[in-house]
Design an enzyme around this catalytic site. Sequence first.
Site, mmCIF file in Angstrom:
data_model
loop_
_atom_site.group_PDB
_atom_site.id
_atom_site.type_symbol
_atom_site.label_atom_id
_atom_site.label_comp_id
_atom_site.label_asym_id
_atom_site.label_seq_id
_atom_site.Cartn_x
_atom_site.Cartn_y
_atom_site.Cartn_z
ATOM 1 N N LYS A 115 0.829 -1.213 0.000
ATOM 2 C CA LYS A 115 0.000 0.000 0.000
ATOM 3 C C LYS A 115 0.853 1.249 0.000
ATOM 4 O O LYS A 115 0.471 2.262 -0.591
ATOM 5 C CB LYS A 115 -0.970 0.009 1.189
ATOM 6 C CG LYS A 115 -2.146 -0.925 0.979
ATOM 7 C CD LYS A 115 -3.371 -0.500 1.761
ATOM 8 C CE LYS A 115 -4.527 -1.434 1.463
ATOM 9 N NZ LYS A 115 -5.652 -1.283 2.371
ATOM 10 N N LYS A 197 -3.613 -11.582 -7.065
ATOM 11 C CA LYS A 197 -4.888 -11.677 -6.333
ATOM 12 C C LYS A 197 -5.980 -10.825 -6.992
ATOM 13 O O LYS A 197 -5.684 -9.724 -7.465
ATOM 14 C CB LYS A 197 -4.617 -11.168 -4.902
ATOM 15 C CG LYS A 197 -5.794 -11.254 -3.961
ATOM 16 C CD LYS A 197 -5.466 -10.648 -2.597
ATOM 17 C CE LYS A 197 -5.665 -9.151 -2.577
ATOM 18 N NZ LYS A 197 -5.772 -8.547 -1.247
ATOM 19 N N LYS A 200 -10.052 -5.306 -5.311
ATOM 20 C CA LYS A 200 -10.999 -4.241 -5.658
ATOM 21 C C LYS A 200 -10.282 -3.023 -6.222
ATOM 22 O O LYS A 200 -10.906 -2.182 -6.849
ATOM 23 C CB LYS A 200 -11.902 -3.888 -4.477
ATOM 24 C CG LYS A 200 -11.212 -3.752 -3.152
ATOM 25 C CD LYS A 200 -12.241 -3.778 -2.013
ATOM 26 C CE LYS A 200 -11.548 -4.004 -0.688
ATOM 27 N NZ LYS A 200 -12.407 -4.327 0.403
HETATM 28 P P1 TYM Z 1 -10.484 -6.644 3.018
HETATM 29 O O1 TYM Z 1 -11.574 -5.655 3.214
HETATM 30 O O2 TYM Z 1 -9.391 -6.318 2.055
HETATM 31 O O3 TYM Z 1 -11.107 -8.020 2.563
HETATM 32 C C1 TYM Z 1 -12.198 -8.613 3.255
HETATM 33 C C2 TYM Z 1 -12.045 -10.118 3.270
HETATM 34 O O4 TYM Z 1 -11.979 -10.626 1.928
HETATM 35 C C3 TYM Z 1 -10.835 -11.470 1.780
HETATM 36 N N1 TYM Z 1 -10.335 -11.341 0.401
HETATM 37 C C4 TYM Z 1 -10.128 -12.385 -0.421
HETATM 38 N N2 TYM Z 1 -10.295 -13.703 -0.250
HETATM 39 C C5 TYM Z 1 -10.010 -14.512 -1.305
HETATM 40 N N3 TYM Z 1 -9.570 -14.058 -2.500
HETATM 41 C C6 TYM Z 1 -9.375 -12.741 -2.705
HETATM 42 N N4 TYM Z 1 -8.960 -12.315 -3.890
HETATM 43 C C7 TYM Z 1 -9.660 -11.830 -1.636
HETATM 44 N N5 TYM Z 1 -9.594 -10.477 -1.500
HETATM 45 C C8 TYM Z 1 -10.009 -10.208 -0.250
HETATM 46 C C9 TYM Z 1 -9.831 -10.938 2.808
HETATM 47 O O5 TYM Z 1 -8.880 -11.909 3.155
HETATM 48 C C10 TYM Z 1 -10.743 -10.579 3.962
HETATM 49 O O6 TYM Z 1 -11.019 -11.717 4.736
HETATM 50 N N6 TYM Z 1 -7.749 -5.931 7.120
HETATM 51 C C11 TYM Z 1 -8.931 -6.576 6.589
HETATM 52 C C12 TYM Z 1 -10.207 -6.145 7.265
HETATM 53 C C13 TYM Z 1 -10.207 -6.314 8.746
HETATM 54 C C14 TYM Z 1 -10.377 -7.538 9.452
HETATM 55 C C15 TYM Z 1 -10.321 -7.183 10.823
HETATM 56 C C16 TYM Z 1 -10.573 -8.850 9.045
HETATM 57 C C17 TYM Z 1 -10.043 -5.333 9.657
HETATM 58 N N7 TYM Z 1 -10.128 -5.830 10.929
HETATM 59 C C18 TYM Z 1 -10.448 -8.171 11.827
HETATM 60 C C19 TYM Z 1 -10.696 -9.838 10.040
HETATM 61 C C20 TYM Z 1 -10.637 -9.478 11.396
HETATM 62 C C21 TYM Z 1 -9.051 -6.232 5.129
HETATM 63 O O7 TYM Z 1 -8.541 -5.224 4.668
HETATM 64 O O8 TYM Z 1 -9.856 -7.060 4.411
#
Ligand code: TYM
Length: 334
Positions: A115, A197, A200
Amino acid sequence: MEDSKKTLFSGMQATGNLTLGNYLGALKNWVALSDEYNCFYCVVDEHSITVRQDPAELRNRARKLLTLYLAAGLDPEKNCIYYQSHVSAHAELAWILNCFTYMGELQRMTQFKDKSAKHADNINAGLFTYPVLMAADILLFQSDVVPVGIDQMQHLELTRDIAQRFNGIYGDVFKIPEAYIGKSGAKIMSLQEPTKKMSKSDENPNASIYLLDDPDTIMRKFKRAVTDSEGTILYRDEQPGVKNLIDIYSACTGKAPADIEKEFDGKGYGDFKMEVGETVVSVLKPLQDRMADIAKDKAYVDNVIKTNAEKANYFANKTLRKVQKKVGFPERIR
Ligand code: TYM
């Protein structure tokens, strides 16, 4: 919340357009696990401002995301579905945990490195300490299990390290959480560059299926999905495009990759891509329809936001007060 059940916590950022990766890697598993655990599903809006956001858009996306949680079938009576910014204990615990996290640990986080390369003009302290806020999210609720995609594993490992360090000093304050990674769908790849990956923030809209894409767009994107010149539908690393399509199909249908190979034995890529596309449409279309229906009932959604934030505050404050006492903050006079 039932005492006999273990606790699950997870969250998603209300940033950008959510993708099929978010659904198959996370949300789908949340739903599958929701009866078994007491669950906290958070819209992590505080994490979102580590990169610049348009305020009106962030508010709008946060509400859409919360509606998506409901549309996916998460029950706000049994579980807790809320905005991170409505529970101030997240930020308060994050501050305390900042003081138990080393710069070196945060410098190693690959998401920080990615990032900060992407947003070189805005490498702010929040971006750096982002994983500490995530640790606070999880530890506040004494979570046993955290369903996430593979990309969040490093943050989860750090959460465990911070919790163990804190417990080592002050006794058993935090539960040590485990990650839950689904059998399929834990890392959905880009449809255009299948070694990357699905994300978004990808600039090529054909690389990602967005959860709100209409059926024609979904079919068009699958038709254009990159495969290879092998001409065989096999689940192996040498064919990353095909492997990813099998993974998507497997996560949507519950079928094992080996059975999918058999099902499409002798068939061409064209037919296979159409079948995967139609399967994804059959999963996303009902979800989109339910989202639209739920969004119409403003009073219902408002009520979920209010009552669930109260529940989350109650549980979060229990842990926060304990932590504050442990580190030596003066007691509150009632
Ligand atoms: P975020 O918002 O980027 O993504 C949300 C969830 O989606 C999963 N994910 C994927 N899984 C499979 N293939 C992909 N291409 C893919 N892209 C995203 C992510 O692994 C995630 O589970 N930091 C976290 C949000 C967060 C969080 C937490 C998660 C903040 N606090 C506490 C769990 C527990 C994040 O940015 O996810």
